[in-house]
Design an enzyme around this catalytic site. Structure first.
Site, PDB file in Angstrom:
ATOM      1  N   PHE A 150       0.805  -1.229   0.000  1.00  0.00           N
ATOM      2  CA  PHE A 150       0.000   0.000   0.000  1.00  0.00           C
ATOM      3  C   PHE A 150       0.834   1.274   0.000  1.00  0.00           C
ATOM      4  CE2 PHE A 150       0.830  -0.079   4.580  1.00  0.00           C
ATOM      5  CZ  PHE A 150       0.991   1.269   4.848  1.00  0.00           C
ATOM      6  N   LYS A 174      -1.072  -6.927  -9.525  1.00  0.00           N
ATOM      7  CA  LYS A 174      -2.063  -7.112  -8.454  1.00  0.00           C
ATOM      8  C   LYS A 174      -1.675  -6.106  -7.368  1.00  0.00           C
ATOM      9  CE  LYS A 174      -2.970  -8.350  -4.844  1.00  0.00           C
ATOM     10  NZ  LYS A 174      -3.358  -7.391  -3.768  1.00  0.00           N
ATOM     11  N   GLU A 177      -5.012  -3.914  -2.203  1.00  0.00           N
ATOM     12  CA  GLU A 177      -6.448  -3.644  -2.226  1.00  0.00           C
ATOM     13  C   GLU A 177      -6.795  -2.406  -1.391  1.00  0.00           C
ATOM     14  OE1 GLU A 177      -4.758  -5.955  -0.778  1.00  0.00           O
ATOM     15  OE2 GLU A 177      -5.813  -7.045   0.799  1.00  0.00           O
ATOM     16  N   ARG A 178      -5.801  -1.891  -0.628  1.00  0.00           N
ATOM     17  CA  ARG A 178      -6.077  -0.686   0.165  1.00  0.00           C
ATOM     18  C   ARG A 178      -5.870   0.586  -0.652  1.00  0.00           C
ATOM     19  NH1 ARG A 178      -2.882  -2.067   5.600  1.00  0.00           N
ATOM     20  NH2 ARG A 178      -1.814  -3.576   4.295  1.00  0.00           N
ATOM     21  N   SER A 227       5.131  -7.082   3.486  1.00  0.00           N
ATOM     22  CA  SER A 227       5.675  -7.427   4.801  1.00  0.00           C
ATOM     23  C   SER A 227       6.447  -8.740   4.730  1.00  0.00           C
ATOM     24  CB  SER A 227       4.531  -7.543   5.798  1.00  0.00           C
ATOM     25  OG  SER A 227       3.611  -8.504   5.333  1.00  0.00           O
ATOM     26  N   CYS A 282       9.645   1.461   3.709  1.00  0.00           N
ATOM     27  CA  CYS A 282      10.555   0.364   4.060  1.00  0.00           C
ATOM     28  C   CYS A 282      11.970   0.895   4.243  1.00  0.00           C
ATOM     29  CB  CYS A 282      10.517  -0.728   3.008  1.00  0.00           C
ATOM     30  SG  CYS A 282      11.236  -0.175   1.470  1.00  0.00           S
ATOM     31  N   GLU A 383       9.195  -4.369  13.409  1.00  0.00           N
ATOM     32  CA  GLU A 383       8.872  -3.294  12.458  1.00  0.00           C
ATOM     33  C   GLU A 383       7.579  -2.619  12.927  1.00  0.00           C
ATOM     34  OE1 GLU A 383       7.537  -4.283   8.398  1.00  0.00           O
ATOM     35  OE2 GLU A 383       8.706  -2.565   7.704  1.00  0.00           O
TER      36      GLU A 383
END
Ligand code: NAD
Length: 490
Positions: A150, A174, A177-178, A227, A282, A383
């Site tokens: 995201f 792909k 979805e957020r 993640s 990240c 994290e």
């Protein structure tokens, strides 16, 4: 107006009958701003089949022609950058300037991939044995896919898409979805750029959609960013199914601050690194390790910078930091701050329980500083993925480098100093793939690979540049003999 985010398959915008839809939410206002399709397995299969058909033609289009729609895409992205940036801010939360910044880094990858005619060249030797020549060619793989997170809705898809199609593959994105609305906009431009139907496709969804891609035998390579637990899972499932995989995971990036660093510059850069994009990068600095006297000077100045940072809706003037992505993410970050406290850290600046006028329902966590974090505690290794900077203090550079290397992740490590020898030693010994020297976010330019290590990466070849070209091609070595005596005289 609530926008419906559909799939783009075989050059058409499609939706699956009876499929489920998920709400897309603006994290600053908590308003529903769209709905995204959760693509079922059978529709994923249609996309893969359409990609496979397109690949049969696309792979034979000369590379110099394949890059022409990429040139067009670059100019379309430049032209629409502000509109795309507003969409990113509205669904992802980062500030408008941060959204423009990520688009620029994404566009750089389109530019680099336009060099595919040179980048994907093979090599050869004449007379490897008497009368025998040997050549290495690079050929595309087929249908390839990227599954993206995201936090960079435009840049991360562009780490992969341009290289995949420039080298002759067909590509399926792909997205998270957020944040699907950015990809929707991106695909409207891809449609205008003139790629043949099926060469670049979009399937939306979550885990089930990902699994359908990972299991489909015609998908030959998988690029993933997200993640670490999901990266490990995607890597295992893709490779068990015989696919190439490159999976970038999470991070907990340490930064050493030596007492001879320029403290004003270091503080400014560190505040941007730790709190920029609300810490949801990240490559965010998440642990600062001071050495000697830097303990006092840096602690004081970074606390001031944290308090002064202007938090708000990313399209408002002067805002320096937006919200975190979801309510669940806010709750998780706040509980990790509390855990740090329980493990003995001091909450020097507390970003919990704050709001922004006119956006009271938004997912706000203000900049937070945990001081005296115990290097053995769980919080020192977890994290957080929010605007939280942990401070540790070391007596020497040896101790500080040991703290840098005592961690499972290896995405980035940085040092701030004016001592060249200390910097050189750090560069050599730090156990991470992206190193910053007086840099807070050591993000490689598009013509270098993005080199996470350890638990931050599963695979071999990374994203961007030569690594992208190599990942999306397989090498074929041709050994050939043409004896002189066969040379016909005409
Ligand atoms: P995430 O792992 O939750 O999701 C990433 C992608 O995987 C999404 O497309 C999602 O739909 C899909 N997914 C989620 N759960 C899945 C499952 N169980 N099975 C299959 N697919 C699944 O990550 P996120 O929250 O979107 O992004 C934040 C994470 O990404 C952070 O850990 C961050 O450090 C990492 N990240 C890493 C890099 C890097 O280059 N190393 C870059 C950006 C973000």
């Amino acid at each position: 107006m609530v926008e419906q985010v559909r799939d783009y398959i075989g050059g058409q915008w499609v939706e699956a009958p009876d499929a489920e839809w998920l709400n897309v939410v603006n994290p600053a206002s908590a308003d529903v701003i769209g709905k995204v399709l959760l693509t079922p397995r059978e529709v994923v299969a249609q996309a893969v089949e359409s990609g496979h058909q397109a690949f049969q033609e696309w792979r034979y289009v000369p590379v110099g022609e394949r890059i022409q729609p990429l040139f067009k895409l670059k100019f379309l992205l430049d032209e629409h950058i502000n509109d795309l940036a507003r969409t990113i801010t509205n669904e992802c939360g980062k500030t408008f300037a941060e959204s423009v910044g990520e688009l620029r880094r994404g566009i750089e990858n389109v530019e680099v991939a336009c060099g595919a005619p040179a980048l994907m060249q093979g090599y050869n030797n004449e007379d490897v044995a008497r009368g025998i020549d040997e050549h290495l060619f690079r050929q595309p793989l087929g249908v390839v896919t990227a599954i993206t997170p995201f936090n960079f809705p435009a840049m991360i898809p562009l780490w992969f898409l341009p290289y995949a199609v420039a080298t002759g593959n067909s590509f399926i994105l792909k997205p998270s979805e957020r944040v699907p609305m950015t990809s929707h906009k991106l695909f409207e431009l891809i449609e205008q750029a003139g790629f043949p139907p099926g060469v670049i496709q979009l399937v939306n969804g979550g885990k089930d959609t990902v699994d359908a891609l990972l299991d489909h035998p015609q998908v030959k390579a998988v690029s993933f960013v997200g993640s670490t637990p999901v990266a490990r899972y995607v890597y295992s499932r893709a490779s068990a199914n015989g696919k190439r995989a490159q999976c970038q995971g999470g991070a907990k990036n340490p930064v050493i601050i030596l007492p001879d660093a320029d403290m004003e510059m270091t503080t400014r850069i560190m505040a941007d690194s730790a709190f920029g994009c609300a810490g949801q990068r990240c490559l965010a600095a998440s642990v600062a390790i001071t050495v000697g006297d830097a303990r006092h000077t840096f602690t004081e100045s970074i606390a001031d910078a944290a308090i002064q940072r202007r938090v708000g809706y990313g399209l408002d003037e002067g805002v320096q930091m937006g919200p975190v992505i979801t309510d669940a993410s806010k709750a998780r970050i706040e509980s990790l701050i509390a855990q740090g406290q329980q493990e003995g850290a001091d909450v020097l600046v507390d970003g919990r329980n704050k709001t922004v006028p006119r956006y009271e329902r938004g997912y706000w966590v203000y900049p937070t500083i945990l001081n005296n974090v115990n290097p053995q505690s769980a919080i020192a290794h977890t994290e957080i993925f929010g605007p939280v900077l942990s401070l540790m203090h070391a007596a020497s550079i040896e101790e500080a480098i040991k703290l840098v290397n005592d961690r499972a992740y290896g995405n980035m490590a940085c040092i701030f100093t004016s001592d060249g020898a200390a910097a050189r030693r750090f560069r050599n010994e730090a156990n991470a793939g992206n190193i910053g020297i007086n840099i807070g976010v050591a993000a490689p330019m598009a013509f270098f690979p993005f080199s996470g290590w350890n638990e931050s990466f599963f695979g071999d070849l990374h994203a961007q540049a030569h690594h992208g070209i190599e990942f999306y091609t397989q090498t074929k070595v041709v050994v050939e003999r043409w004896p002189r005596e066969w040379n016909r005289q005409f």
